[in-house]
Design a protein around this motif. Structure first.
Motif, PDB file in Angstrom:
ATOM      1  N   ALA A  84       0.867  -1.188   0.000  1.00 42.13           N
ATOM      2  CA  ALA A  84       0.000   0.000   0.000  1.00 42.13           C
ATOM      3  C   ALA A  84       0.895   1.227   0.000  1.00 42.13           C
ATOM      4  CB  ALA A  84      -0.891   0.009   1.238  1.00 42.13           C
ATOM      5  N   ASP A  85       0.551   2.218  -0.787  1.00 43.03           N
ATOM      6  CA  ASP A  85       1.298   3.479  -0.747  1.00 43.03           C
ATOM      7  C   ASP A  85       0.602   4.438   0.213  1.00 43.03           C
ATOM      8  OD1 ASP A  85      -0.823   3.583  -2.495  1.00 43.03           O
ATOM      9  OD2 ASP A  85       0.313   4.374  -4.187  1.00 43.03           O
ATOM     10  N   MET A  86       1.378   5.338   0.809  1.00 44.97           N
ATOM     11  CA  MET A  86       0.856   6.115   1.945  1.00 44.97           C
ATOM     12  C   MET A  86       0.730   7.617   1.694  1.00 44.97           C
ATOM     13  SD  MET A  86       3.029   4.565   5.166  1.00 44.97           S
ATOM     14  CE  MET A  86       4.670   4.905   4.509  1.00 44.97           C
ATOM     15  N   VAL A 118      -6.266  13.050  -2.352  1.00 43.52           N
ATOM     16  CA  VAL A 118      -7.128  12.960  -3.533  1.00 43.52           C
ATOM     17  C   VAL A 118      -6.623  11.914  -4.545  1.00 43.52           C
ATOM     18  CG1 VAL A 118      -8.210  15.221  -3.350  1.00 43.52           C
ATOM     19  CG2 VAL A 118      -6.010  15.001  -4.521  1.00 43.52           C
ATOM     20  N   CYS A 119      -5.678  11.060  -4.128  1.00 45.24           N
ATOM     21  CA  CYS A 119      -5.389   9.882  -4.960  1.00 45.24           C
ATOM     22  C   CYS A 119      -5.911   8.627  -4.259  1.00 45.24           C
ATOM     23  CB  CYS A 119      -3.899   9.750  -5.276  1.00 45.24           C
ATOM     24  SG  CYS A 119      -3.598   8.760  -6.762  1.00 45.24           S
ATOM     25  N   GLY A 120      -6.375   8.785  -3.013  1.00 46.64           N
ATOM     26  CA  GLY A 120      -6.999   7.640  -2.326  1.00 46.64           C
ATOM     27  C   GLY A 120      -6.039   6.707  -1.631  1.00 46.64           C
ATOM     28  N   HIS A 121      -4.795   7.143  -1.411  1.00 44.44           N
ATOM     29  CA  HIS A 121      -3.834   6.242  -0.753  1.00 44.44           C
ATOM     30  C   HIS A 121      -4.221   5.985   0.705  1.00 44.44           C
ATOM     31  CE1 HIS A 121      -0.539   7.432  -3.914  1.00 44.44           C
ATOM     32  NE2 HIS A 121      -1.660   7.042  -4.458  1.00 44.44           N
ATOM     33  N   ASP A 122      -5.091   6.860   1.258  1.00 49.20           N
ATOM     34  CA  ASP A 122      -5.599   6.619   2.617  1.00 49.20           C
ATOM     35  C   ASP A 122      -6.434   5.333   2.651  1.00 49.20           C
ATOM     36  OD1 ASP A 122      -7.378   7.913   0.932  1.00 49.20           O
ATOM     37  OD2 ASP A 122      -8.144   9.300   2.435  1.00 49.20           O
ATOM     38  N   GLY A 153       6.166   7.920  -0.760  1.00 46.97           N
ATOM     39  CA  GLY A 153       6.641   8.603  -1.971  1.00 46.97           C
ATOM     40  C   GLY A 153       6.228   8.053  -3.321  1.00 46.97           C
ATOM     41  N   GLU A 154       5.023   7.494  -3.434  1.00 44.02           N
ATOM     42  CA  GLU A 154       4.591   7.021  -4.772  1.00 44.02           C
ATOM     43  C   GLU A 154       4.382   8.192  -5.712  1.00 44.02           C
ATOM     44  OE1 GLU A 154       2.409   6.284  -8.152  1.00 44.02           O
ATOM     45  OE2 GLU A 154       1.466   7.371  -6.505  1.00 44.02           O
ATOM     46  N   GLU A 155       3.825   9.278  -5.184  1.00 42.33           N
ATOM     47  CA  GLU A 155       3.459  10.401  -6.056  1.00 42.33           C
ATOM     48  C   GLU A 155       4.674  11.127  -6.634  1.00 42.33           C
ATOM     49  OE1 GLU A 155       0.598  10.925  -7.151  1.00 42.33           O
ATOM     50  OE2 GLU A 155      -0.842  10.100  -5.729  1.00 42.33           O
ATOM     51  N   VAL A 156       5.836  10.899  -6.088  1.00 38.65           N
ATOM     52  CA  VAL A 156       7.048  11.507  -6.663  1.00 38.65           C
ATOM     53  C   VAL A 156       7.891  10.443  -7.369  1.00 38.65           C
ATOM     54  CG1 VAL A 156       7.123  13.499  -5.124  1.00 38.65           C
ATOM     55  CG2 VAL A 156       8.224  11.379  -4.411  1.00 38.65           C
ATOM     56  N   GLN A 181      -3.182  -2.706  -5.120  1.00 38.99           N
ATOM     57  CA  GLN A 181      -4.455  -2.254  -5.689  1.00 38.99           C
ATOM     58  C   GLN A 181      -4.590  -0.742  -5.563  1.00 38.99           C
ATOM     59  OE1 GLN A 181      -7.571  -4.259  -3.512  1.00 38.99           O
ATOM     60  NE2 GLN A 181      -6.844  -3.601  -1.507  1.00 38.99           N
ATOM     61  N   HIS A 182      -5.450  -0.174  -6.414  1.00 36.38           N
ATOM     62  CA  HIS A 182      -5.661   1.272  -6.414  1.00 36.38           C
ATOM     63  C   HIS A 182      -7.135   1.588  -6.565  1.00 36.38           C
ATOM     64  CE1 HIS A 182      -4.830   5.476  -6.761  1.00 36.38           C
ATOM     65  NE2 HIS A 182      -3.534   5.293  -6.842  1.00 36.38           N
ATOM     66  N   VAL A 183      -7.617   2.526  -5.748  1.00 39.25           N
ATOM     67  CA  VAL A 183      -8.998   2.999  -5.916  1.00 39.25           C
ATOM     68  C   VAL A 183      -9.030   3.928  -7.130  1.00 39.25           C
ATOM     69  CG1 VAL A 183      -8.678   4.932  -4.285  1.00 39.25           C
ATOM     70  CG2 VAL A 183     -10.985   4.103  -4.793  1.00 39.25           C
ATOM     71  N   SER A 350       0.188   6.239 -13.895  1.00 40.01           N
ATOM     72  CA  SER A 350       1.429   5.492 -13.687  1.00 40.01           C
ATOM     73  C   SER A 350       1.694   5.305 -12.204  1.00 40.01           C
ATOM     74  CB  SER A 350       2.602   6.217 -14.346  1.00 40.01           C
ATOM     75  OG  SER A 350       2.311   6.457 -15.704  1.00 40.01           O
ATOM     76  N   GLU A 351       2.501   4.314 -11.906  1.00 36.11           N
ATOM     77  CA  GLU A 351       2.735   3.839 -10.534  1.00 36.11           C
ATOM     78  C   GLU A 351       4.173   3.363 -10.426  1.00 36.11           C
ATOM     79  OE1 GLU A 351       1.906   2.534  -7.539  1.00 36.11           O
ATOM     80  OE2 GLU A 351      -0.107   3.347  -7.350  1.00 36.11           O
ATOM     81  N   ASP A 352       4.732   3.441  -9.232  1.00 37.22           N
ATOM     82  CA  ASP A 352       6.062   2.835  -9.056  1.00 37.22           C
ATOM     83  C   ASP A 352       5.963   1.461  -8.375  1.00 37.22           C
ATOM     84  OD1 ASP A 352       5.508   3.558  -6.438  1.00 37.22           O
ATOM     85  OD2 ASP A 352       7.376   4.675  -6.133  1.00 37.22           O
TER      86      ASP A 352
HETATM   87 ZN    ZN Z   1      -2.126   6.809  -6.498  1.00 36.51          ZN
END
Ligand code: ZN
Ligand code: ZN
Length: 421
Positions: A84-86, A118-122, A153-156, A181-183, A350-352
């Motif tokens: 999970a990204d944070m 607003v990317c839903g990582h929560d 740091g997924e968004e960077v 997974q991603h919402v 895109s995603e890391d």
């Molecule tokens: Zn995301």
């Protein structure tokens, strides 16, 4: 687990999931109201780490700044990594939700910005915490090693690599499968899977163009970088329309174009910031070289005093799901969700996430979980207006908690169970 075992596992988990949902709703709202920018996820990481510790995982923190890894060895079986990204985004939330974020933070340049999830990582964090707890409390029904990874740091685009660079591969067991997974915008209650490319590669770069400034009334003494930037902007769009085959998909967006300060001054230079999305490494390499060729040629056409300067802003690899592993996940999803699990089109986001699988050289599967109120989504779909639903990164991106929270938790547990003994 075999399919019939997954079925009884899911049935058994259902009531435990329902009992856990009130706690998870509170955790979700708390993280939503306390978002943290990329590589500053100290509070979120602590919440995740404390929870894993409470539920008897071996926990390691501060991997690649704020990364958290929890390992639970529970007998023989494959090692399954759930990720999970944070991080949150430098966006002032405008959803109007009762639990809307009002947080302000300083970004890497020291600038004060509104921060929100607003990317839903929560949701991603909450899903993984819930799955970790339930797997821990029901260790009697599965055997394997579970590795819960909370990534910064997924968004960077630097978080996964940061964990790898901090010795992740030496410090933890090599996974047999990596799941994430991603919402997304989509009917809440549904999941979307896809074999092969599911998310684009993303490449961002800054191009600085050099001219020669002068008085606006005397253009003959200048080399005008505004003209060069304008011509370059138009010509760069011909890469997609003229150099990429119609059956390939690619996007090139110039999201920033900056030059000058005043109407009667011709500036010395201009800056363009580009974002490129591709679904095939050959196409990606071609576009990146075409960008350089066109920028250099446009500058030469204007007699620029020097070549443009190229700086990489970020680089995300293609997320390309393993075919066999995806089939296994999809089969388990259909057991859990019936026709609410469907094959999806790839998304030009895109995603890391794949950085882990690429470095470890193990298969990975990434899927989407719908977060839009079903009625809103189906109505928009009927009227051909899905594009009007606020998507990830919009100030108004607001996934509905129910049933999204339950669906994502079920999806993660079902996919993991497919590998467990
Ligand atoms: Zn995301
Ligand atoms: Zn995002």
């Amino acid at each position: 687990m075999e399919i019939n075992q997954i079925k009884s596992f899911n049935t058994r988990m259902d009531s435990f999931i329902d009992k856990l949902l009130p706690e998870l709703r509170d955790i979700y709202k708390d993280i939503h109201q306390n978002p943290e920018l990329s590589l500053q996820e100290f509070r979120t990481a602590k919440i995740a780490a404390d929870y894993l510790t409470k539920y008897q995982f071996e926990v390691t923190t501060e991997i690649g700044i704020t990364g958290v890894v929890g390992v639970m060895k529970n007998g023989n079986g494959p090692t399954v990594m759930l990720r999970a990204d944070m991080d949150a985004l430098p966006v002032a939330e405008a959803t109007g939700l009762p639990y809307q974020s009002t947080k302000i933070a300083r970004d890497e340049d020291g600038v004060e910005v509104g921060v929100s999830h607003v990317c839903g990582h929560d949701l991603h964090v909450t899903w993984l915490m819930g799955a970790a707890r339930l797997f821990s409390e029901h260790r009697d029904v599965w055997k394997s090693t579970l590795m819960a990874v909370f990534q910064p740091g997924e968004e960077v685009g630097r978080g996964a690599q940061g964990m790898i660079d901090d010795g992740m591969m030496e410090r933890f067991p090599k996974p047999d499968i990596i799941l994430g997974q991603h919402v997304m915008v989509g009917e809440s209650g549904t999941v979307g899977y896809r074999s092969g490319a599911i998310l684009s590669a993303g490449n961002s770069l800054k191009v600085k163009i050099f001219g020669r400034g002068s008085h606006g009334s005397q253009p003959q003494t200048s080399i005008d970088p505004v003209i060069m930037a304008a011509a370059t902007t138009m010509r760069l769009q011909t890469i997609i329309s003229r150099e990429v085959a119609p059956v390939e998909n690619a996007v090139l967006t110039i999201g920033a174009l900056q030059a000058g300060t005043k109407e009667n001054i011709i500036p010395d230079d201009a800056t363009l910031k580009l974002n490129i999305r591709t679904f095939n490494d050959g196409v990606k390499d071609h576009i990146l070289s075409a960008v350089k060729r066109i920028c250099c040629a446009e500058c030469a056409a204007s007699n620029a005093p020097r070549d443009p300067e190229f700086t990489t802003l970020d680089s995300y690899p293609l997320t390309e799901n393993d075919a066999k592993a995806t089939a296994k996940v999809a089969e388990a999803f259909h057991v859990q969700f019936g026709d609410k699990a469907q094959e999806t089109l790839p998304a030009s986001a895109s995603e890391d996430f794949s950085v882990f699988g690429r470095n470890w050289k193990v298969p990975y599967v990434f899927w989407f979980v719908g977060g839009t109120d079903p009625q809103t989504y189906l109505e928009a779909k009927k009227n051909n207006q899905i594009n009007t639903i606020p998507s990830n990164h919009s100030t108004k991106f607001a996934p509905v908690i129910d049933p999204t929270l339950k669906t994502g938790l079920q999806a993660m547990m079902t996919a993991a169970a497919a590998w467990f003994n």
